[in-house]
Design a protein around this motif. Structure first.
Motif, mmCIF file in Angstrom:
data_model
loop_
_atom_site.group_PDB
_atom_site.id
_atom_site.type_symbol
_atom_site.label_atom_id
_atom_site.label_comp_id
_atom_site.label_asym_id
_atom_site.label_seq_id
_atom_site.Cartn_x
_atom_site.Cartn_y
_atom_site.Cartn_z
ATOM 1 N N MET A 1 -10.169 29.311 -6.209
ATOM 2 C CA MET A 1 -9.601 29.085 -7.833
ATOM 3 C C MET A 1 -10.427 27.326 -8.576
ATOM 4 O O MET A 1 -10.280 26.830 -8.260
ATOM 5 C CB MET A 1 -8.111 29.149 -7.947
ATOM 6 N N CYS A 2 -11.366 27.949 -9.534
ATOM 7 C CA CYS A 2 -12.197 26.822 -9.844
ATOM 8 C C CYS A 2 -12.378 26.629 -11.473
ATOM 9 O O CYS A 2 -12.828 27.862 -11.733
ATOM 10 C CB CYS A 2 -13.315 26.088 -9.064
ATOM 11 N N SER A 3 -12.502 25.638 -12.343
ATOM 12 C CA SER A 3 -13.316 25.779 -13.275
ATOM 13 C C SER A 3 -14.689 24.434 -13.571
ATOM 14 O O SER A 3 -14.418 23.768 -13.663
ATOM 15 C CB SER A 3 -11.865 25.638 -14.375
ATOM 16 N N ASP A 4 -15.959 25.484 -14.121
ATOM 17 C CA ASP A 4 -16.433 24.375 -14.283
ATOM 18 C C ASP A 4 -16.975 23.736 -15.743
ATOM 19 O O ASP A 4 -18.123 23.365 -15.885
ATOM 20 C CB ASP A 4 -18.313 25.432 -13.664
ATOM 21 N N GLU A 12 -6.898 18.445 -13.523
ATOM 22 C CA GLU A 12 -6.934 18.441 -12.107
ATOM 23 C C GLU A 12 -6.302 20.498 -11.681
ATOM 24 O O GLU A 12 -4.864 19.714 -12.063
ATOM 25 C CB GLU A 12 -6.586 16.855 -11.657
ATOM 26 N N TYR A 13 -6.174 20.845 -10.486
ATOM 27 C CA TYR A 13 -5.598 21.621 -10.010
ATOM 28 C C TYR A 13 -5.134 21.366 -8.427
ATOM 29 O O TYR A 13 -5.568 20.531 -8.035
ATOM 30 C CB TYR A 13 -6.273 22.794 -9.559
ATOM 31 N N LYS A 14 -3.932 21.266 -8.048
ATOM 32 C CA LYS A 14 -3.160 21.041 -7.075
ATOM 33 C C LYS A 14 -2.225 21.571 -6.527
ATOM 34 O O LYS A 14 -2.142 22.568 -7.175
ATOM 35 C CB LYS A 14 -2.394 19.740 -6.694
ATOM 36 N N TRP A 15 -2.138 22.059 -5.921
ATOM 37 C CA TRP A 15 -1.241 23.282 -4.382
ATOM 38 C C TRP A 15 0.526 22.925 -5.107
ATOM 39 O O TRP A 15 0.668 21.520 -4.587
ATOM 40 C CB TRP A 15 -1.845 23.932 -3.224
ATOM 41 N N CYS A 16 1.182 23.159 -5.025
ATOM 42 C CA CYS A 16 2.378 24.035 -5.578
ATOM 43 C C CYS A 16 3.050 23.994 -3.935
ATOM 44 O O CYS A 16 3.156 25.215 -3.986
ATOM 45 C CB CYS A 16 3.102 24.310 -6.754
ATOM 46 N N THR A 17 3.476 23.117 -3.130
ATOM 47 C CA THR A 17 4.382 23.859 -1.890
ATOM 48 C C THR A 17 5.467 23.507 -2.257
ATOM 49 O O THR A 17 6.226 23.278 -3.060
ATOM 50 C CB THR A 17 4.764 22.291 -1.235
ATOM 51 N N THR A 25 5.576 29.264 -6.791
ATOM 52 C CA THR A 25 4.687 29.918 -6.907
ATOM 53 C C THR A 25 3.797 29.326 -5.175
ATOM 54 O O THR A 25 2.654 29.865 -4.657
ATOM 55 C CB THR A 25 3.531 29.494 -7.721
ATOM 56 N N ALA A 26 5.015 29.082 -4.548
ATOM 57 C CA ALA A 26 4.049 28.034 -3.200
ATOM 58 C C ALA A 26 3.406 29.772 -2.018
ATOM 59 O O ALA A 26 3.882 30.784 -2.188
ATOM 60 C CB ALA A 26 5.325 27.818 -2.490
ATOM 61 N N VAL A 27 2.165 29.431 -2.040
ATOM 62 C CA VAL A 27 1.882 30.423 -0.942
ATOM 63 C C VAL A 27 2.540 30.914 0.638
ATOM 64 O O VAL A 27 2.926 29.877 1.177
ATOM 65 C CB VAL A 27 0.525 30.635 -0.745
ATOM 66 N N LEU A 49 -12.585 18.901 -3.817
ATOM 67 C CA LEU A 49 -13.547 18.202 -4.967
ATOM 68 C C LEU A 49 -14.892 18.804 -5.272
ATOM 69 O O LEU A 49 -16.236 18.163 -4.518
ATOM 70 C CB LEU A 49 -13.502 16.776 -5.429
ATOM 71 N N ALA A 50 -15.543 19.147 -6.483
ATOM 72 C CA ALA A 50 -17.045 19.271 -6.174
ATOM 73 C C ALA A 50 -17.474 18.826 -6.659
ATOM 74 O O ALA A 50 -17.621 18.382 -8.668
ATOM 75 C CB ALA A 50 -17.343 21.003 -6.767
ATOM 76 N N SER A 51 -18.660 18.354 -6.130
ATOM 77 C CA SER A 51 -19.576 16.859 -7.212
ATOM 78 C C SER A 51 -20.745 17.516 -7.534
ATOM 79 O O SER A 51 -21.400 18.135 -6.738
ATOM 80 C CB SER A 51 -19.884 15.680 -6.739
ATOM 81 N N THR A 52 -21.105 17.917 -8.712
ATOM 82 C CA THR A 52 -22.219 17.718 -9.270
ATOM 83 C C THR A 52 -22.679 17.426 -10.439
ATOM 84 O O THR A 52 -22.369 16.281 -10.736
ATOM 85 C CB THR A 52 -22.079 19.765 -10.624
ATOM 86 N N SER A 53 -24.555 17.435 -11.372
ATOM 87 C CA SER A 53 -24.750 16.723 -12.211
ATOM 88 C C SER A 53 -23.769 16.686 -13.166
ATOM 89 O O SER A 53 -24.316 15.767 -13.925
ATOM 90 C CB SER A 53 -26.267 17.343 -12.569
ATOM 91 N N SER A 54 -23.355 17.401 -13.747
ATOM 92 C CA SER A 54 -22.496 17.443 -14.897
ATOM 93 C C SER A 54 -21.068 16.524 -14.901
ATOM 94 O O SER A 54 -20.562 16.828 -15.702
ATOM 95 C CB SER A 54 -21.853 18.824 -15.907
ATOM 96 N N GLY A 55 -20.546 16.499 -13.435
ATOM 97 C CA GLY A 55 -19.548 15.991 -13.168
ATOM 98 C C GLY A 55 -18.801 16.415 -11.826
ATOM 99 O O GLY A 55 -19.124 16.915 -11.457
ATOM 100 N N THR A 56 -17.393 15.991 -12.131
ATOM 101 C CA THR A 56 -16.513 16.264 -10.532
ATOM 102 C C THR A 56 -15.437 17.193 -10.764
ATOM 103 O O THR A 56 -14.796 16.825 -12.427
ATOM 104 C CB THR A 56 -16.232 14.565 -9.906
ATOM 105 N N TYR A 57 -15.288 18.021 -10.055
ATOM 106 C CA TYR A 57 -14.700 19.765 -11.129
ATOM 107 C C TYR A 57 -13.793 20.059 -9.673
ATOM 108 O O TYR A 57 -13.847 19.474 -8.439
ATOM 109 C CB TYR A 57 -15.665 20.694 -10.846
ATOM 110 N N SER A 58 -12.276 20.322 -9.884
ATOM 111 C CA SER A 58 -11.444 19.918 -8.713
ATOM 112 C C SER A 58 -11.536 21.612 -8.932
ATOM 113 O O SER A 58 -11.241 22.626 -9.416
ATOM 114 C CB SER A 58 -10.194 19.732 -9.647
#
Length: 264
Positions: A1-4, A12-17, A25-27, A49-58
């Motif tokens: 799950m991501c958003s570019d 900023e995404y994070k898992w709910c424990t 909604t914990a898995v 965290l994915a770092s690209t030329s346009s920024g950092t994405y969660s």
């Protein structure tokens, strides 16, 4: 799950424990999940965290780990292949003169191993790498082939021994009958106790230091083949369990199975 479209500065995404009180909604794994060929083992949740030329994405990632159910393969592949290998060793105890019996056992075991290999490859998906079952069946196939070659060596050694003995008999000549000696009783001082044997029976009974009986091949094979097969099985299963991280006290921790390269 991501958003570019939105960087970490906006979303900023994070898992709910399950430890959090407001998390619903914990898995979670369902204990009633059953599959015919696989066993559900673990759920791996990871935030990257994915770092690209346009920024950092969660990004969020979830992985489901399944272990192949080995009961079917033990009953249908490993156990029958091992029995066929053991069956090929029966020829080592059969009389060496029974060529049809020993040849039949060797041929049938080779054909059976060939059928197991082709049937297994038809059931499993085609892949470009060597599987563990290919290594096991390949070694079993090699052992039954060597058992058949062993009888060929026994038959060849027996034929060579028979040809050698036949040549030795042809080269031996019967001594000419001795001429009568009138003074034989008079020459009492002549020593004849160390005279070499002159009869054919005496020569045949003499031991030949260079004679190797073909039965020695069967005697060595009775111990060598089982020892090699036991050693192979010990190394094969130890390495297989270690690679699959199922070996107690030696394999890596179970949590390491969730480690995988990040998706960028």
């Amino acid at each position: 799950m991501c958003s570019d479209a939105y960087s970490t500065a906006e979303i900023e995404y994070k898992w709910c424990t399950s430890k959090e009180p407001n998390c619903s909604t914990a898995v979670k794994a369902d204990a009633n999940i059953e599959l015919s060929s696989y066993k559900f083992t673990k759920i791996c949740q990871k935030r990257t965290l994915a770092s690209t030329s346009s920024g950092t994405y969660s990004r969020l990632r979830v992985s489901f780990i399944f272990d192949r159910d080995s009961g079917f393969y033990f009953l249908q592949i490993f156990f029958p292949a091992s029995l066929v290998v053991v069956l090929s060793w029966i020829s080592f105890w059969i009389n060496r003169d029974s060529a049809p019996s020993r040849t039949l056992i060797g041929t049938m075991t080779v054909l059976t191993e060939t059928h197991l290999m082709t049937g297994t490859n038809r059931r499993l998906p085609p892949v470009a790498y060597v599987k563990a079952v290919d290594v096991f069946l390949g070694f079993c196939y090699l052992l039954v082939i060597l058992a058949l070659i062993e009888y060929a060596c026994v038959a060849y050694s027996k034929k060579k021994n028979e040809d050698r003995r036949r040549r030795e008999k042809k080269t031996e000549h019967k001594p000419a009958p001795p001429t009568p000696d009138i003074l034989h009783d008079v020459r009492l001082a002549e020593c004849t106790c160390n005279a070499a044997p002159t009869s054919i029976i005496a020569v045949i009974k003499q031991s030949n230091r260079f004679c190797v009986s073909h039965s020695h091949i069967d005697i060595v094979s009775r111990a060598a083949f089982p020892l090699v097969f036991i050693l192979f099985n010990t190394l094969f299963w130890l390495i297989l369990l270690y690679k699959s991280k199922r070996l107690p006290y030696i394999s890596e921790h179970e949590g390491d199975r969730c480690d995988a390269p990040d998706l960028h």
